[in-house]
Scaffold this motif. Sequence first.
Motif, short mmCIF file in Angstrom:
data_model
loop_
_atom_site.label_atom_id
_atom_site.label_comp_id
_atom_site.label_asym_id
_atom_site.label_seq_id
_atom_site.Cartn_x
_atom_site.Cartn_y
_atom_site.Cartn_z
N MET A 1 17.33 25.45 -52.61
CA MET A 1 17.86 24.84 -53.83
C MET A 1 18.19 25.91 -54.85
N SER A 2 19.43 25.96 -55.29
CA SER A 2 19.82 26.88 -56.35
C SER A 2 19.80 26.20 -57.71
N ILE A 3 20.09 24.89 -57.71
CA ILE A 3 20.10 24.14 -58.95
C ILE A 3 19.75 22.69 -58.66
N ARG A 4 18.97 22.09 -59.56
CA ARG A 4 18.62 20.68 -59.43
C ARG A 4 18.80 20.01 -60.79
N VAL A 5 19.57 18.96 -60.81
CA VAL A 5 19.82 18.22 -62.04
C VAL A 5 18.88 17.02 -62.08
N ASN A 6 17.91 17.06 -62.97
CA ASN A 6 16.97 15.94 -63.12
C ASN A 6 17.56 14.86 -64.03
N THR A 7 18.21 15.30 -65.09
CA THR A 7 18.82 14.38 -66.05
C THR A 7 20.23 14.88 -66.36
N HIS A 8 21.22 14.11 -66.01
CA HIS A 8 22.58 14.56 -66.22
C HIS A 8 22.94 14.54 -67.71
N VAL A 81 17.52 39.97 -66.35
CA VAL A 81 17.33 39.03 -65.24
C VAL A 81 18.69 38.86 -64.57
N THR A 82 18.69 38.80 -63.26
CA THR A 82 19.94 38.69 -62.51
C THR A 82 20.76 37.48 -62.97
N GLY A 83 21.98 37.73 -63.36
CA GLY A 83 22.89 36.66 -63.76
C GLY A 83 22.81 36.27 -65.22
N ALA A 84 21.76 36.72 -65.93
CA ALA A 84 21.58 36.31 -67.33
C ALA A 84 22.66 36.87 -68.23
N SER A 176 13.65 29.17 -62.79
CA SER A 176 12.50 29.43 -61.94
C SER A 176 12.99 29.96 -60.60
N PRO A 177 13.15 31.28 -60.49
CA PRO A 177 13.78 31.85 -59.31
C PRO A 177 12.95 31.78 -58.04
N ASP A 178 11.65 31.61 -58.18
CA ASP A 178 10.79 31.61 -57.00
C ASP A 178 10.25 30.21 -56.72
N LEU A 179 8.96 30.02 -56.89
CA LEU A 179 8.37 28.70 -56.67
C LEU A 179 8.71 27.77 -57.80
N CYS A 191 16.99 25.60 -62.36
CA CYS A 191 17.85 26.50 -61.59
C CYS A 191 17.05 27.71 -61.11
N GLN A 192 17.37 28.13 -59.90
CA GLN A 192 16.78 29.33 -59.33
C GLN A 192 17.75 30.50 -59.38
#
Length: 205
Positions: A1-8, A81-84, A176-179, A191-192
């Motif tokens: 999972m790279s990204i998860r949308v809990n609330t759109h 941080v990578t991508g920041a 949260s890039p890891d766990l 997002c990871q």
Amino acid sequence: MSIRVNTHFDFSHIQGVIFDLDGTLADSNPDFEGLRRELGLKSGTDILAHMESIIDPVLASKTKEIVTRYELESSSRATWVTGAEQLVALFRRLKLPQAILTRNIPQAAGITLANLGLEMDLVLTRFDAKAKPHPEGVELICEQWQLEPANILFIGDYLYDLQTARNAGTKSVLYSPDLIPDYASQADIVCQCYTALIQHFNTQI
């Protein structure tokens, strides 16, 4: 999972962005558990709350010295941080005001920002507002920007950031890039990878 949308939510409605600093924009390899061990605290103890609770002036001074040393040493190692950096650049292209709300001391935050070569519209530390998860920092930023919290996006990497967003009434992203922690469900987006987050936002611009 790279990204998860809990609330759109529609990113096009966002009018300003507030970042946490360490672990969100800056990788400074903070060892909070090591600091807690040095202070004789249990795992997970809120270090700032502990500092504020100390009554004995000698112990308070020694504790402050230890925490300050830790913050300055950690900040001196800060890198992006990578991508920041690309995420910040995206918001700049969109002309969104950006701010940092950190629990750090001003000197540590300044060292971190200097290492990143980053200038922000606003930088609030724990000397400028009540420490997260209190919403005062967000409220002060919204007041200066003259924007409603509902149109603000708060991006952070820890529970306090999500609690601050909820307490202030902003949208939230947990990086949260890891766990993925149990409290991730409190974020609107998890997002990871910032690249995936940028791609997600680009679909709504």
